[in-house]
Design an enzyme around this catalytic site. Sequence first.
Site, PDB file in Angstrom:
ATOM      1  N   CYS A  99       0.889  -1.166   0.000  1.00 51.11           N
ATOM      2  CA  CYS A  99       0.000   0.000   0.000  1.00 51.11           C
ATOM      3  C   CYS A  99       0.923   1.209   0.000  1.00 51.11           C
ATOM      4  CB  CYS A  99      -0.996  -0.028   1.156  1.00 51.11           C
ATOM      5  SG  CYS A  99      -0.323   0.144   2.820  1.00 51.11           S
ATOM      6  N   HIS A 159      13.941 -15.880  10.854  1.00 46.19           N
ATOM      7  CA  HIS A 159      13.549 -15.909  12.267  1.00 46.19           C
ATOM      8  C   HIS A 159      12.039 -15.963  12.475  1.00 46.19           C
ATOM      9  CE1 HIS A 159      17.525 -14.122  14.081  1.00 46.19           C
ATOM     10  NE2 HIS A 159      17.747 -15.054  13.161  1.00 46.19           N
ATOM     11  N   ASN A 160      11.288 -15.333  11.587  1.00 43.83           N
ATOM     12  CA  ASN A 160       9.845 -15.184  11.815  1.00 43.83           C
ATOM     13  C   ASN A 160       8.993 -16.045  10.890  1.00 43.83           C
ATOM     14  OD1 ASN A 160      11.104 -11.995  11.862  1.00 43.83           O
ATOM     15  ND2 ASN A 160      10.326 -12.873  13.767  1.00 43.83           N
ATOM     16  N   GLY A 196       2.667   0.717   3.461  1.00 42.55           N
ATOM     17  CA  GLY A 196       2.815  -0.684   3.872  1.00 42.55           C
ATOM     18  C   GLY A 196       2.235  -0.950   5.245  1.00 42.55           C
TER      19      GLY A 196
HETATM   20  C1  RB5 Z   1      -3.820   5.487   0.980  1.00 40.55           C
HETATM   21  O1  RB5 Z   1      -3.839   6.857   0.739  1.00 40.55           O
HETATM   22  C2  RB5 Z   1      -2.904   5.149   2.110  1.00 40.55           C
HETATM   23  O2  RB5 Z   1      -3.439   5.574   3.312  1.00 40.55           O
HETATM   24  C3  RB5 Z   1      -2.620   3.660   2.145  1.00 40.55           C
HETATM   25  O3  RB5 Z   1      -2.068   3.262   0.938  1.00 40.55           O
HETATM   26  C4  RB5 Z   1      -1.652   3.189   3.202  1.00 40.55           C
HETATM   27  O4  RB5 Z   1      -0.501   3.956   3.221  1.00 40.55           O
HETATM   28  C5  RB5 Z   1      -2.225   2.982   4.537  1.00 40.55           C
HETATM   29  O5  RB5 Z   1      -1.559   2.489   5.468  1.00 40.55           O
END
Ligand code: RB5
Length: 147
Positions: free
Chosen positions: A65, A98-99, A68
């Site tokens: 995202c 490790h995980n 992340g």
């Molecule tokens: C989207 O704008 C953003 O909030 C999402 O990609 C992410 O960073 C959230 O944790």
Amino acid sequence: MKIYAGSDHGGFLLKQTLIRRLVELGHKVVDLGTNSEKSCDYPDFAHAVAREILADPGTMGILTCGSGIGISIAANRHAGIRAALCHNSLEATLARQHNDANVLVMGGRLVGEALAVDILEKFFSASFDGGRHQDRIEKIEIPLKGR
Ligand code: RB5
């Protein structure tokens, strides 16, 4: 290795880059979306990838995202999912050794492409060390089992 991939709009471009590299390396990738930079909700893709991995033993995942962070929090709500948000290559290696992380997470707005590809390669070429780490990852699941 069969790898499920998911992202929101903020991680879309990085997801596409990572998928291309995984395919080059000979992995089978199942892309669960999103399919564009149009705004969408990261939990939808975290849950989709987590459910597929849990239903298909031996598989792993990648999630991206913007940062992340949100998508890793959502994925880690699933018992049996160990999603590791990585910003460097050593974290990626340790997450596997490790995980026994089964999902690699990165932030599309925070990690450059060359570093992200190196993180990806380190993650999928490392393996779990087992031993003392096995007991520890089993303890991770205790709160989710209600004990
Ligand atoms: C989207 O704008 C953003 O909030 C999402 O990609 C992410 O960073 C959230 O944790």
